[in-house]
Write an enzyme that holds these catalytic residues in place. Sequence first.
Site, PDB file in Angstrom:
ATOM      1  N   HIS A  46       0.918  -1.144  -0.152  1.00 55.37           N
ATOM      2  CA  HIS A  46      -0.116  -0.067   0.228  1.00 55.37           C
ATOM      3  C   HIS A  46       0.905   1.239   0.025  1.00 55.37           C
ATOM      4  CE1 HIS A  46      -3.081   2.726   1.063  1.00 55.37           C
ATOM      5  NE2 HIS A  46      -3.970   2.039   0.733  1.00 55.37           N
ATOM      6  N   ASP A  70      -7.940  -5.147  -0.288  1.00 57.47           N
ATOM      7  CA  ASP A  70      -8.616  -6.053  -1.263  1.00 57.47           C
ATOM      8  C   ASP A  70      -8.047  -7.506  -1.371  1.00 57.47           C
ATOM      9  OD1 ASP A  70      -7.653  -3.248  -3.223  1.00 57.47           O
ATOM     10  OD2 ASP A  70      -9.881  -3.850  -3.017  1.00 57.47           O
TER      11      ASP A  70
HETATM   12  C1  SDX Z   1      -5.932   0.387  -3.029  1.00 54.55           C
HETATM   13  O1  SDX Z   1      -4.232   4.481  -2.059  1.00 54.55           O
HETATM   14  C2  SDX Z   1      -5.328   4.047  -1.333  1.00 54.55           C
HETATM   15  O2  SDX Z   1      -5.517   4.437  -0.338  1.00 54.55           O
HETATM   16  C3  SDX Z   1      -5.799   2.886  -2.011  1.00 54.55           C
HETATM   17  C4  SDX Z   1      -6.863   1.997  -1.366  1.00 54.55           C
HETATM   18  C5  SDX Z   1      -8.162   2.806  -1.309  1.00 54.55           C
HETATM   19  O3  SDX Z   1      -8.844   2.378  -0.349  1.00 54.55           O
HETATM   20  O4  SDX Z   1      -8.406   3.672  -1.865  1.00 54.55           O
HETATM   21  O5  SDX Z   1      -6.583   1.597  -0.412  1.00 54.55           O
HETATM   22  C6  SDX Z   1      -7.261   0.756  -2.283  1.00 54.55           C
HETATM   23  O6  SDX Z   1      -5.707   0.641  -4.017  1.00 54.55           O
HETATM   24  C7  SDX Z   1      -5.294  -0.924  -2.384  1.00 54.55           C
HETATM   25  C8  SDX Z   1      -3.815  -1.378  -2.972  1.00 54.55           C
HETATM   26  C9  SDX Z   1      -4.614  -2.430  -3.844  1.00 54.55           C
HETATM   27  N1  SDX Z   1      -3.479  -2.661  -5.010  1.00 54.55           N
HETATM   28  C10 SDX Z   1      -2.907  -3.924  -4.784  1.00 54.55           C
HETATM   29  O7  SDX Z   1      -3.091  -4.752  -4.036  1.00 54.55           O
HETATM   30  C11 SDX Z   1      -1.756  -4.164  -5.899  1.00 54.55           C
HETATM   31  C12 SDX Z   1      -0.638  -4.965  -5.540  1.00 54.55           C
HETATM   32  N2  SDX Z   1       0.091  -3.743  -4.867  1.00 54.55           N
HETATM   33  C13 SDX Z   1       0.984  -3.072  -5.358  1.00 54.55           C
HETATM   34  O8  SDX Z   1       0.994  -2.776  -6.924  1.00 54.55           O
HETATM   35  C14 SDX Z   1       1.532  -1.696  -4.732  1.00 54.55           C
HETATM   36  O9  SDX Z   1       1.900  -2.127  -3.221  1.00 54.55           O
HETATM   37  C15 SDX Z   1       0.613  -0.401  -4.700  1.00 54.55           C
HETATM   38  C16 SDX Z   1       0.530   0.192  -6.024  1.00 54.55           C
HETATM   39  C17 SDX Z   1      -0.495  -0.748  -3.890  1.00 54.55           C
HETATM   40  C18 SDX Z   1       1.487   0.629  -4.085  1.00 54.55           C
HETATM   41  O10 SDX Z   1       2.639   0.789  -4.838  1.00 54.55           O
HETATM   42  P1  SDX Z   1       3.629   1.942  -4.359  1.00 54.55           P
HETATM   43  O11 SDX Z   1       3.288   2.579  -3.138  1.00 54.55           O
HETATM   44  O12 SDX Z   1       4.023   2.788  -5.761  1.00 54.55           O
HETATM   45  O13 SDX Z   1       4.957   0.973  -4.055  1.00 54.55           O
HETATM   46  P2  SDX Z   1       5.969   0.525  -5.107  1.00 54.55           P
HETATM   47  O14 SDX Z   1       5.533  -0.063  -6.190  1.00 54.55           O
HETATM   48  O15 SDX Z   1       6.969   1.465  -5.264  1.00 54.55           O
HETATM   49  O16 SDX Z   1       6.642  -1.008  -4.356  1.00 54.55           O
HETATM   50  C19 SDX Z   1       7.671  -0.470  -3.255  1.00 54.55           C
HETATM   51  C20 SDX Z   1       8.478  -1.893  -3.568  1.00 54.55           C
HETATM   52  C21 SDX Z   1       8.825  -2.232  -4.960  1.00 54.55           C
HETATM   53  O17 SDX Z   1      10.107  -3.234  -5.033  1.00 54.55           O
HETATM   54  P3  SDX Z   1      11.563  -2.362  -5.057  1.00 54.55           P
HETATM   55  O18 SDX Z   1      11.545  -1.682  -6.335  1.00 54.55           O
HETATM   56  O19 SDX Z   1      11.768  -1.300  -3.509  1.00 54.55           O
HETATM   57  O20 SDX Z   1      12.493  -3.612  -4.939  1.00 54.55           O
HETATM   58  O21 SDX Z   1       7.614  -3.009  -3.065  1.00 54.55           O
HETATM   59  C22 SDX Z   1       7.319  -3.782  -4.291  1.00 54.55           C
HETATM   60  C23 SDX Z   1       7.852  -3.078  -5.616  1.00 54.55           C
HETATM   61  O22 SDX Z   1       8.211  -4.116  -6.609  1.00 54.55           O
HETATM   62  N3  SDX Z   1       6.039  -4.281  -4.259  1.00 54.55           N
HETATM   63  C24 SDX Z   1       5.542  -5.597  -4.386  1.00 54.55           C
HETATM   64  C25 SDX Z   1       4.216  -5.357  -4.243  1.00 54.55           C
HETATM   65  N4  SDX Z   1       3.879  -4.039  -3.893  1.00 54.55           N
HETATM   66  C26 SDX Z   1       5.025  -3.308  -3.905  1.00 54.55           C
HETATM   67  N5  SDX Z   1       6.297  -6.557  -4.813  1.00 54.55           N
HETATM   68  C27 SDX Z   1       5.447  -7.671  -4.890  1.00 54.55           C
HETATM   69  N6  SDX Z   1       4.095  -7.692  -4.653  1.00 54.55           N
HETATM   70  C28 SDX Z   1       3.421  -6.509  -4.305  1.00 54.55           C
HETATM   71  N7  SDX Z   1       2.085  -6.388  -4.267  1.00 54.55           N
END
Ligand code: SDX
Length: 427
Positions: free
Chosen positions: A306, A363
Amino acid sequence: MSLTATIEFQGKKYEFPVTEGTEGEMGIDIKTLRGASGLVTLDPGYKNTGSCESAITFLDGEKGILRYRGYSIEELAEHADFLEVAYLLIFGELPNKEQLEKFDADIKAESHVDEEMKKILDGFPKSAHPMGVLSSLTSALIAFNPSAVDVSSEEKMYTSIVRILAKFPVLVAWAMRKKMGLPLDYGDDSLGYVENIHKMMFKRPNQEYKRNPLVIEALDKLLILHADHEQNCSTSTVRIVGSSHAGLFASLSAGISALWGPLHGGANQAVLEMLEAIQEDGGDTKKYMAKAKDKNDPFRLMGFGHRVYKNFDPRARIIKKSADEVLGDLGIDDPILDIAKGLEKEALEDKYFVDRKLYPNVDFYSGIIYRALGIPVEMFTVMFALGRLPGWIAQWREMRLKKEPIGRPRQIYTGENHRSFKKINER
Ligand code: SDX
């Protein structure tokens, strides 16, 4: 004593006021930055950038706190119903009995959707994703409610708000019934708001509607948990579209499209599809954990991570508990729930996830309950939109009443410097 921050650049110092929120959050007010220094900030995804001051929802990502207008999500999920929470988010206070009864009656009075709207729905193939249908129908509502919201009139703003709160659930039910090949029905004003939604979605033409209080209670709780979440992607979309003084319905339609993305609200559908894939793969969670950690693999563990929560998403805790209760009450033994719990346990013990503070989000478990309630997987994100509607309305109303300026971010240009046109035979 007023707080300030100083930026030093090329031997010059620039001082800016610091705004402190009621929960101690601080933001550098850079309204004068470009005029004073010629500098702009650069922050893709706005990970460090506040777009507004808001009094609606407070999140503490480190502590896993979520409050709507100061009330904790745990208390609201336990004691309130969705219509009360909608009123709280939009108008700032929990309604008393008379206010709630009037709100409910005013919504019921607006629950008719023009029959002509069915012709628009007819134009979609059955295969259309319900989020695309819902976004289009929400925008199409403008044609049947052409007068844009006069935000200077609290009464006209109120009328628009109850109008969309009344008609949106009908559109949600129609989107689902279209997919299921069922006739498009209208609500039953003798029922409560959420029970009416459930009946519109599930009533079979040749059967009596069976009332199940446990199902209605579970649905009501899920809608409360999704009702607002400060400046997330779809809410920021609703705000920025509304900042051009586009109407409420047009702004909501844009928010629905933003929510559809699998990184945002579309994650609940992606989680279920991921869990089903793991189940078909013999429950091999380790393979999917490895894929999630492989930088060369675009696969992410959906429902994990998140932007704000670097601790447990408080909603995920409540939904996980509710999933056990609902499946138990309905006598459903869904192996997908066990796979989800196994995956969660593994991830919470895995260095990659622990180092990046990746926890289950809202989710991760919600789809398991939606499935137990008989909601098709393609409707999961529509249910998220249904819950988020009052939050979007509240944020749009706050932005318009505060007369916020049109949203127009800056950029840093990295393209070609000036060059002269060449005729085609010179290229
Ligand atoms: C919602 O913002 C809100 O409030 C949203 C929400 C709401 O109520 O409106 O809470 C609802 O959208 C919840 C999120 C649902 N999405 C998912 O579950 C999709 C999977 N999660 C990700 O794609 C990710 O965690 C995000 C999009 C939610 C957040 O992404 P960020 O903040 O841009 O973080 P990032 O992509 O920069 O990740 C940081 C690191 C990265 O690795 P490094 O480059 O540091 O090595 O964490 C890794 C990412 O690759 N990472 C994951 C991951 N989420 C982040 N790796 C594997 N699986 C994951 N799910």
